[in-house]
Motif scaffolding. Sequence first.
Motif, PDB file in Angstrom:
ATOM      1  N   UNK A 193       0.820  -1.210   0.000  1.00 36.70           N
ATOM      2  CA  UNK A 193       0.000   0.000   0.000  1.00 36.70           C
ATOM      3  C   UNK A 193       0.855   1.262   0.000  1.00 36.70           C
ATOM      4  N   UNK A 194       2.042   1.143   0.582  1.00 38.47           N
ATOM      5  CA  UNK A 194       2.950   2.294   0.663  1.00 38.47           C
ATOM      6  C   UNK A 194       3.556   2.648  -0.698  1.00 38.47           C
ATOM      7  N   UNK A 195       3.848   1.618  -1.517  1.00 38.44           N
ATOM      8  CA  UNK A 195       4.542   1.872  -2.783  1.00 38.44           C
ATOM      9  C   UNK A 195       3.620   1.800  -4.006  1.00 38.44           C
ATOM     10  N   UNK A 196       2.360   1.446  -3.830  1.00 40.93           N
ATOM     11  CA  UNK A 196       1.471   1.267  -4.974  1.00 40.93           C
ATOM     12  C   UNK A 196       1.257   2.574  -5.741  1.00 40.93           C
ATOM     13  N   UNK A 197       1.115   2.447  -7.046  1.00 40.21           N
ATOM     14  CA  UNK A 197       0.877   3.622  -7.904  1.00 40.21           C
ATOM     15  C   UNK A 197      -0.588   4.021  -7.944  1.00 40.21           C
ATOM     16  N   UNK A 198      -1.449   3.226  -7.339  1.00 40.85           N
ATOM     17  CA  UNK A 198      -2.878   3.535  -7.379  1.00 40.85           C
ATOM     18  C   UNK A 198      -3.247   4.645  -6.394  1.00 40.85           C
ATOM     19  N   UNK A 199      -2.376   4.898  -5.417  1.00 45.47           N
ATOM     20  CA  UNK A 199      -2.635   6.014  -4.500  1.00 45.47           C
ATOM     21  C   UNK A 199      -2.464   7.341  -5.225  1.00 45.47           C
ATOM     22  N   UNK A 200      -3.475   8.193  -5.131  1.00 47.97           N
ATOM     23  CA  UNK A 200      -3.409   9.501  -5.774  1.00 47.97           C
ATOM     24  C   UNK A 200      -3.608   9.461  -7.271  1.00 47.97           C
ATOM     25  N   UNK A 201      -4.155   8.343  -7.783  1.00 50.19           N
ATOM     26  CA  UNK A 201      -4.328   8.204  -9.227  1.00 50.19           C
ATOM     27  C   UNK A 201      -5.547   8.983  -9.712  1.00 50.19           C
ATOM     28  N   UNK A 202      -5.363   9.668 -10.842  1.00 55.11           N
ATOM     29  CA  UNK A 202      -6.468  10.388 -11.469  1.00 55.11           C
ATOM     30  C   UNK A 202      -7.411   9.386 -12.139  1.00 55.11           C
ATOM     31  N   UNK A 203      -8.670   9.810 -12.352  1.00 57.35           N
ATOM     32  CA  UNK A 203      -9.622   8.954 -13.047  1.00 57.35           C
ATOM     33  C   UNK A 203      -9.111   8.648 -14.452  1.00 57.35           C
ATOM     34  N   UNK A 204      -9.243   7.400 -14.845  1.00 59.48           N
ATOM     35  CA  UNK A 204      -8.639   6.948 -16.099  1.00 59.48           C
ATOM     36  C   UNK A 204      -9.220   7.648 -17.324  1.00 59.48           C
ATOM     37  N   UNK A 205     -10.525   7.856 -17.340  1.00 55.60           N
ATOM     38  CA  UNK A 205     -11.118   8.521 -18.500  1.00 55.60           C
ATOM     39  C   UNK A 205     -10.653   9.963 -18.630  1.00 55.60           C
ATOM     40  N   UNK A 206     -10.429  10.629 -17.506  1.00 55.72           N
ATOM     41  CA  UNK A 206      -9.942  12.015 -17.531  1.00 55.72           C
ATOM     42  C   UNK A 206      -8.495  12.075 -18.020  1.00 55.72           C
ATOM     43  N   UNK A 207      -7.680  11.100 -17.585  1.00 60.04           N
ATOM     44  CA  UNK A 207      -6.281  11.036 -18.037  1.00 60.04           C
ATOM     45  C   UNK A 207      -6.236  10.842 -19.552  1.00 60.04           C
ATOM     46  N   UNK A 208      -7.035   9.897 -20.055  1.00 60.06           N
ATOM     47  CA  UNK A 208      -7.071   9.636 -21.492  1.00 60.06           C
ATOM     48  C   UNK A 208      -7.529  10.866 -22.271  1.00 60.06           C
ATOM     49  N   UNK A 209      -8.482  11.585 -21.706  1.00 58.32           N
ATOM     50  CA  UNK A 209      -8.977  12.807 -22.342  1.00 58.32           C
ATOM     51  C   UNK A 209      -7.875  13.849 -22.455  1.00 58.32           C
ATOM     52  N   UNK A 210      -7.074  14.005 -21.387  1.00 58.79           N
ATOM     53  CA  UNK A 210      -5.955  14.966 -21.400  1.00 58.79           C
ATOM     54  C   UNK A 210      -4.873  14.547 -22.393  1.00 58.79           C
ATOM     55  N   UNK A 211      -4.592  13.238 -22.430  1.00 55.95           N
ATOM     56  CA  UNK A 211      -3.571  12.730 -23.350  1.00 55.95           C
ATOM     57  C   UNK A 211      -3.986  12.985 -24.796  1.00 55.95           C
ATOM     58  N   UNK A 212      -5.230  12.677 -25.123  1.00 60.05           N
ATOM     59  CA  UNK A 212      -5.722  12.861 -26.497  1.00 60.05           C
ATOM     60  C   UNK A 212      -5.713  14.328 -26.894  1.00 60.05           C
ATOM     61  N   UNK A 213      -6.039  15.216 -25.962  1.00 58.07           N
ATOM     62  CA  UNK A 213      -6.083  16.658 -26.273  1.00 58.07           C
ATOM     63  C   UNK A 213      -4.700  17.228 -26.566  1.00 58.07           C
ATOM     64  N   UNK A 214      -3.632  16.567 -26.073  1.00 56.56           N
ATOM     65  CA  UNK A 214      -2.258  17.073 -26.274  1.00 56.56           C
ATOM     66  C   UNK A 214      -1.556  16.431 -27.473  1.00 56.56           C
ATOM     67  N   UNK A 215      -2.258  15.571 -28.201  1.00 51.01           N
ATOM     68  CA  UNK A 215      -1.629  14.877 -29.327  1.00 51.01           C
ATOM     69  C   UNK A 215      -1.540  15.764 -30.558  1.00 51.01           C
ATOM     70  N   UNK A 216      -2.605  16.489 -30.832  1.00 47.85           N
ATOM     71  CA  UNK A 216      -2.731  17.203 -32.096  1.00 47.85           C
ATOM     72  C   UNK A 216      -1.732  18.348 -32.236  1.00 47.85           C
TER      73      UNK A 216
END
Length: 429
Positions: free
Chosen positions: A7-30
């Motif tokens: 639990x101390x080292x997991x990357x899931x702590x503080x993780x942003x919602x996956x759909x929002x991350x994908x939305x940000x990634x797609x917006x920065x591609x063009x």
Amino acid sequence: MIRNIFNFITLHNGEEKKDKVLENVISNISFRGSNLWILACAIIIASIGLNVNSTAVIIGAMLISPLMGPIVGAGFALGTYNFSLLKKSFKNLLIATFVSLTVSAIYFYVSPFKDVQSELLARTAPNIYDVLIAFFGGLVGVIAITRVEKGNPIPGVAIATALMPPLCTAGFGLATFNFSYFFGAFYLYTINCFFICIATFFVVKFLQYPSSLIESKYEKRIRYGISILIVVMIVPSFYLAYNLYNEKKFTKTAEHFVQKEFENNGYTVIYKKINYNVSPKTIDLAFLNKKFTEKEIISFNKMLADNGLLDTKLTIRQNDTDIKSEILSEINKFDSNISEKDIAISKLRQELDTYRVADSTLLQEIKILYPDISNVSYGKIEQYPRTDSASLQFTLLYSGREIDQKQLSQWLQKRLHEKNVRIINVETN
């Protein structure tokens, strides 16, 4: 206990919602409109930084560059098996690469300054360390992107992965038709893009982002394809790293040889150039006031192999004009100056040394062997008339009782390895 550590080292702590991350990634591609203009301006800034050898300017260009967008997008597309997103990412990355190469090539073509600076040269020979930097920099970048609080890593990733400088260096290679620079720098750019993408792929898979439904055989092909590409990208970098290691090892060995055989024996080295990338490898030296015979130079060359310097040639520059031009050329590369006065002083010291006998114990030995003489002085003077190039004669002056000058002369010839010795009693002459 193990669960607490996980639990101390997991990357899931503080993780942003996956759909929002994908939305940000797609917006920065063009790369359209403002993004394209920002990229072109960043390329010009980076090119100027390479041109004037300014690290601060290059870092500034990397910070404003939008190049990371399509690379991270490609990594997310691979991780989620989203082939339409992958196609869009590659298309925009190709556009960004083409624009960057064109802008940097035009800048370097019109720029009056085309000297190869150290910042530019550093981007022409990538190795395995660049692979590691790109991969771990990419890991940090994508981990930061998937957090609710993005924090400070993003600017650091932009600097560490260094996408802009190799692209500008490749543009320099095109502008100057130096294709070894172009291919070396473009390979570094490709390494950075590929391993940032692969690092993104691994994090996306680890965080279990939702994937498009594909057949298992296609999933295996993608994994095999990625594995093959990793090997293809890494193998040349290992070779370049090995070559860099050998070059550093050769330079260190050559430096040790010069120190042991010359500097430790009191010879002042005023010019030194070690070149590994020629065959045979070369060591060029010049000395302040020491002249070596051809036989001595041949002897030093024979020592090279015994000191681990195989396929190496030692050259000792002893022509004053040649030495001067080499010194001025080398110092000019490092933006330094050397005055004509310094060269003149060096030459005068060299001439003075030909008349001087550098033996601090000689006078003491003469006084012990011939206690009845006094006011002893000696040196080398030119004979008149001059009969040949070896016109210098060792001359000793003394006062006091008469001594066996022939015996003293023979002793001095043996002691100093001098053929011409003259003894003068100033009281009887």
